[in-house]
Scaffold this motif. Sequence first.
Motif, mmCIF file in Angstrom:
data_model
loop_
_atom_site.group_PDB
_atom_site.id
_atom_site.type_symbol
_atom_site.label_atom_id
_atom_site.label_comp_id
_atom_site.label_asym_id
_atom_site.label_seq_id
_atom_site.Cartn_x
_atom_site.Cartn_y
_atom_site.Cartn_z
ATOM 1 N N GLY A 1 -45.538 7.330 4.389
ATOM 2 C CA GLY A 1 -45.556 6.853 2.998
ATOM 3 C C GLY A 1 -44.277 6.132 2.640
ATOM 4 O O GLY A 1 -43.188 6.709 2.705
ATOM 5 N N GLN B 1 -48.573 2.389 5.283
ATOM 6 C CA GLN B 1 -49.834 1.757 5.701
ATOM 7 C C GLN B 1 -49.999 0.330 5.180
ATOM 8 O O GLN B 1 -50.702 -0.480 5.788
ATOM 9 C CB GLN B 1 -51.026 2.593 5.239
ATOM 10 C CG GLN B 1 -51.144 2.702 3.717
ATOM 11 C CD GLN B 1 -52.362 3.489 3.244
ATOM 12 O OE1 GLN B 1 -53.145 3.938 4.058
ATOM 13 N NE2 GLN B 1 -52.505 3.648 1.941
ATOM 14 N N GLY C 1 -47.937 1.293 -3.236
ATOM 15 C CA GLY C 1 -48.646 2.316 -4.016
ATOM 16 C C GLY C 1 -48.107 2.387 -5.440
ATOM 17 O O GLY C 1 -47.764 1.367 -6.061
ATOM 18 N N SER D 1 -45.329 3.237 -6.605
ATOM 19 C CA SER D 1 -43.914 2.930 -6.844
ATOM 20 C C SER D 1 -43.626 1.483 -7.222
ATOM 21 O O SER D 1 -42.465 1.130 -7.462
ATOM 22 C CB SER D 1 -43.081 3.338 -5.631
ATOM 23 O OG SER D 1 -43.210 4.718 -5.414
ATOM 24 N N LYS E 1 -41.413 1.716 -15.076
ATOM 25 C CA LYS E 1 -40.098 1.186 -14.689
ATOM 26 C C LYS E 1 -38.956 1.783 -15.506
ATOM 27 O O LYS E 1 -37.986 1.112 -15.849
ATOM 28 C CB LYS E 1 -40.099 -0.352 -14.778
ATOM 29 C CG LYS E 1 -40.990 -0.995 -13.714
ATOM 30 C CD LYS E 1 -41.895 -2.016 -14.318
ATOM 31 C CE LYS E 1 -42.923 -2.606 -13.405
ATOM 32 N NZ LYS E 1 -43.621 -1.779 -12.450
ATOM 33 N N ALA F 1 -45.676 12.052 2.708
ATOM 34 C CA ALA F 1 -45.159 11.679 1.366
ATOM 35 C C ALA F 1 -46.028 10.556 0.826
ATOM 36 O O ALA F 1 -45.525 9.497 0.447
ATOM 37 C CB ALA F 1 -43.699 11.257 1.463
ATOM 38 N N THR F 2 -47.346 10.782 0.820
ATOM 39 C CA THR F 2 -48.258 9.686 0.512
ATOM 40 C C THR F 2 -48.768 9.707 -0.934
ATOM 41 O O THR F 2 -49.780 9.067 -1.245
ATOM 42 C CB THR F 2 -49.454 9.687 1.501
ATOM 43 O OG1 THR F 2 -50.074 10.975 1.463
ATOM 44 C CG2 THR F 2 -48.996 9.403 2.917
ATOM 45 N N VAL G 1 -51.611 4.519 -10.010
ATOM 46 C CA VAL G 1 -52.228 5.846 -10.000
ATOM 47 C C VAL G 1 -51.149 6.907 -9.840
ATOM 48 O O VAL G 1 -50.447 6.933 -8.821
ATOM 49 C CB VAL G 1 -53.275 5.957 -8.869
ATOM 50 C CG1 VAL G 1 -53.903 7.345 -8.871
ATOM 51 C CG2 VAL G 1 -54.349 4.897 -9.047
ATOM 52 N N GLY H 1 -46.449 14.178 -6.364
ATOM 53 C CA GLY H 1 -46.059 14.364 -7.768
ATOM 54 C C GLY H 1 -44.622 13.937 -7.987
ATOM 55 O O GLY H 1 -44.000 13.309 -7.123
ATOM 56 N N LEU I 1 -40.265 8.638 -10.236
ATOM 57 C CA LEU I 1 -39.361 7.665 -9.619
ATOM 58 C C LEU I 1 -37.911 8.153 -9.765
ATOM 59 O O LEU I 1 -37.124 8.179 -8.816
ATOM 60 C CB LEU I 1 -39.534 6.396 -10.443
ATOM 61 C CG LEU I 1 -39.288 5.043 -9.903
ATOM 62 C CD1 LEU I 1 -40.261 4.719 -8.813
ATOM 63 C CD2 LEU I 1 -39.468 4.028 -11.055
HETATM 64 C C1 LIG Z 1 -48.479 4.148 -14.968
HETATM 65 C C2 LIG Z 1 -47.333 4.937 -14.396
HETATM 66 C C3 LIG Z 1 -46.105 4.935 -15.039
HETATM 67 C C4 LIG Z 1 -45.040 5.656 -14.512
HETATM 68 N N1 LIG Z 1 -43.833 5.543 -15.107
HETATM 69 C C5 LIG Z 1 -42.763 6.155 -14.577
HETATM 70 C C6 LIG Z 1 -41.486 5.927 -15.136
HETATM 71 O O1 LIG Z 1 -41.321 5.142 -16.064
HETATM 72 N N2 LIG Z 1 -40.436 6.584 -14.587
HETATM 73 C C7 LIG Z 1 -40.586 7.433 -13.534
HETATM 74 O O2 LIG Z 1 -39.588 8.014 -13.123
HETATM 75 N N3 LIG Z 1 -41.784 7.630 -12.953
HETATM 76 C C8 LIG Z 1 -42.876 6.991 -13.433
HETATM 77 N N4 LIG Z 1 -44.104 7.154 -12.864
HETATM 78 C C9 LIG Z 1 -44.237 8.042 -11.707
HETATM 79 C C10 LIG Z 1 -43.780 7.354 -10.425
HETATM 80 O O3 LIG Z 1 -44.144 6.010 -10.411
HETATM 81 C C11 LIG Z 1 -44.414 8.064 -9.231
HETATM 82 O O4 LIG Z 1 -44.185 9.447 -9.318
HETATM 83 C C12 LIG Z 1 -43.817 7.573 -7.920
HETATM 84 O O5 LIG Z 1 -43.836 6.176 -7.835
HETATM 85 C C13 LIG Z 1 -44.588 8.182 -6.758
HETATM 86 O O6 LIG Z 1 -44.002 7.732 -5.568
HETATM 87 P P1 LIG Z 1 -44.565 8.157 -4.174
HETATM 88 O O7 LIG Z 1 -43.678 7.581 -3.148
HETATM 89 O O8 LIG Z 1 -44.761 9.639 -4.153
HETATM 90 O O9 LIG Z 1 -46.020 7.525 -4.114
HETATM 91 P P2 LIG Z 1 -46.394 5.999 -3.766
HETATM 92 O O10 LIG Z 1 -45.444 5.056 -4.355
HETATM 93 O O11 LIG Z 1 -47.821 5.827 -4.112
HETATM 94 O O12 LIG Z 1 -46.200 5.941 -2.204
HETATM 95 C C14 LIG Z 1 -47.092 6.535 -1.309
HETATM 96 C C15 LIG Z 1 -47.336 5.543 -0.188
HETATM 97 O O13 LIG Z 1 -48.013 6.180 0.876
HETATM 98 C C16 LIG Z 1 -48.753 5.194 1.538
HETATM 99 N N5 LIG Z 1 -49.756 5.830 2.393
HETATM 100 C C17 LIG Z 1 -50.870 6.504 2.007
HETATM 101 N N6 LIG Z 1 -51.534 6.966 3.078
HETATM 102 C C18 LIG Z 1 -50.833 6.566 4.188
HETATM 103 C C19 LIG Z 1 -51.037 6.740 5.573
HETATM 104 N N7 LIG Z 1 -52.098 7.392 6.061
HETATM 105 N N8 LIG Z 1 -50.126 6.202 6.449
HETATM 106 C C20 LIG Z 1 -49.038 5.523 5.959
HETATM 107 N N9 LIG Z 1 -48.827 5.344 4.630
HETATM 108 C C21 LIG Z 1 -49.691 5.862 3.756
HETATM 109 C C22 LIG Z 1 -49.352 4.394 0.389
HETATM 110 O O14 LIG Z 1 -49.775 3.106 0.802
HETATM 111 C C23 LIG Z 1 -48.210 4.363 -0.612
HETATM 112 O O15 LIG Z 1 -47.455 3.170 -0.541
HETATM 113 C C24 LIG Z 1 -45.205 6.426 -13.338
HETATM 114 C C25 LIG Z 1 -46.430 6.427 -12.686
HETATM 115 C C26 LIG Z 1 -47.491 5.668 -13.197
HETATM 116 C C27 LIG Z 1 -48.798 5.616 -12.469
#
Ligand SMILES: Cc1cc2nc3c(=O)[nH]c(=O)nc-3n(C[C@H](O)[C@H](O)[C@H](O)COP(=O)(O)OP(=O)(O)OC[C@H]3O[C@@H](n4cnc5c(N)ncnc54)[C@H](O)[C@@H]3O)c2cc1C
Length: 496
Positions: free
Chosen positions: A22, A46, A52, A54, A59, A220-221, A328, A361, A364
């Motif tokens: 991820g 991926q 995803g 992020s 922001k 960490a997906t 999402v 969960g 950012l």
């Molecule tokens: C509308 C919205 C507003 C938000 N606003 C804020 C904010 O203002 N401030 C804040 O702090 N947080 C905010 N958040 C929360 C924050 O954006 C998320 O908690 C954070 O981006 C999650 O990051 P992540 O790396 O866990 O997930 P992601 O960014 O989704 O990363 C997971 C990655 O895993 C990859 N992946 C999945 N399966 C596989 C696989 N099998 N092999 C390789 N890769 C894979 C995906 O392609 C993806 O890129 C917001 C969220 C949303 C939806």
Amino acid sequence: MLGHRQALNELSQTDWDLVVIGGGITGAGILLEASRLGKKTLLLEQQDFAWGTSSRSSKMVHGGLRYLAQGDVGLTKHSLHERERLLVELPHMVVRFPYIFPIRQGSFPGRIAMTAVLTMYDKLAGVSDHRWISRDKLLQQYPILNDEGLKGAMRYTDALVDDARLVLRVLHEAVLEGGTANNYSQVNAIKSTSEGFNLTVQDTLTGNSVEFNAKQVVNATGAWADILSATNAKVRPQRGSHIFIPAAKLPIHDCLTVMHPDDNRPVFIYPWKGQTCIGTTDLDHRESVNVEPFCTSQEVDYLLKVANKQLPSVSLTRADIISTMAGVRPIIGSGTGNDTSKERRDHLVWTGSHGVVTVSGGKLTTFRLIALDVLHALSIINDKQLKNAQSNRKLRCFNHHVEDPCDLSSPLAQVPSNDQLKTQVEWILKNEMVQHLDDLMLRRIRAGNMMPNGGAEILAVIKPLCVQYLGWDESRWQQELARYQQMIARSYSVPA
Ligand SMILES: Cc1cc2nc3c(=O)[nH]c(=O)nc-3n(C[C@H](O)[C@H](O)[C@H](O)COP(=O)(O)OP(=O)(O)OC[C@H]3O[C@@H](n4cnc5c(N)ncnc54)[C@H](O)[C@@H]3O)c2cc1C
């Protein structure tokens, strides 16, 4: 620096200490902290880095006033400490910003409740930044604001960021600390072995699959976490959408926090990269997480409604919208069927039956703390090291210099001139592993959201640079263009 993408065959020759699956902010943060501790760590994404959630957040680097009001003091305090750390360490990228919360006769929260919450908010952050703005001053500043029952506003500060560029910045730092990251590398299967784990990884550009060995693996997906976790499902995917309006039509200089007339949810209206953003919605996301999300017609109506209620003289219509963006949230579900906006925003770390640690969960803002929890779950750091790294406010997260050509990463930078754009794109194509036109337009320079028609007017500047630095011929350019235009039409335009 990230540099160029490597062939999976080459990368599979190494016995990795840790593979992180991820390439969002969570995976990037884990890659950084593990590499800093000398672990031979590989991150596999991926799609594109930050593809995803992020790159689709609101922001904001913030404590989350809402979470404090809901009684989540711990999450707010930790987030505020991280906010302050990032403001100091990445001053051009994480920018302190005024937030204005108008207060109206009979509405909740009122001045007294807001003052109490903000006093605590500032105290937890170690700053003193909130004050009352009178009705007259507020209307001088914002003559377009609906003055019905208006008493004044609370002003406080939080911070804005370019989320996708923050992910890239963390990845650059991680690589400078000895880490490795590859995009378009999808993990399809995980098996435990006597020495750790065997992973089947598909190169999503060529379709070829390669086997990898690693002593430890982290899933960490985010919203995809349940697919690889080997436990019962824990993630409740929730969609949040934003719309972008030309600043000339909706000139906003602060982050206005306004309550939606339908459900009394806070919605933000704020400047971002030279335009004005309105968001977000908060709905259960029932579509497949493997399909790029998009803002629905009902969400557009919901966001226009709050803007037109609060700023009626602007009379926004769908025709004013430059672009839309949907993401999402990987929310850890309480299983109670709570209203989506009432679910907690904390992260969770857990271990599946195959022994792989999964994390999902969080926010950012708290990526460093999430990474530390994961390293603790992997026994890479002990209780004492965890506590110190969590609470030591002098500890730096970023130690290396990374160039930021022509203000590329500032959340408040204006749309660049063609010369500035050329400098930015040349640097990106040399350093940031761009594989597709959409990587560049949507996540590296954000033109896909900030300019009409996905930034069609700058493609004449972009094309010769892709030819020169990525070796694309005419037919490849046409393929990339068609792919990009389809994506813009499907997931970033105004739905019918
Ligand atoms: C509308 C919205 C507003 C938000 N606003 C804020 C904010 O203002 N401030 C804040 O702090 N947080 C905010 N958040 C929360 C924050 O954006 C998320 O908690 C954070 O981006 C999650 O990051 P992540 O790396 O866990 O997930 P992601 O960014 O989704 O990363 C997971 C990655 O895993 C990859 N992946 C999945 N399966 C596989 C696989 N099998 N092999 C390789 N890769 C894979 C995906 O392609 C993806 O890129 C917001 C969220 C949303 C939806």
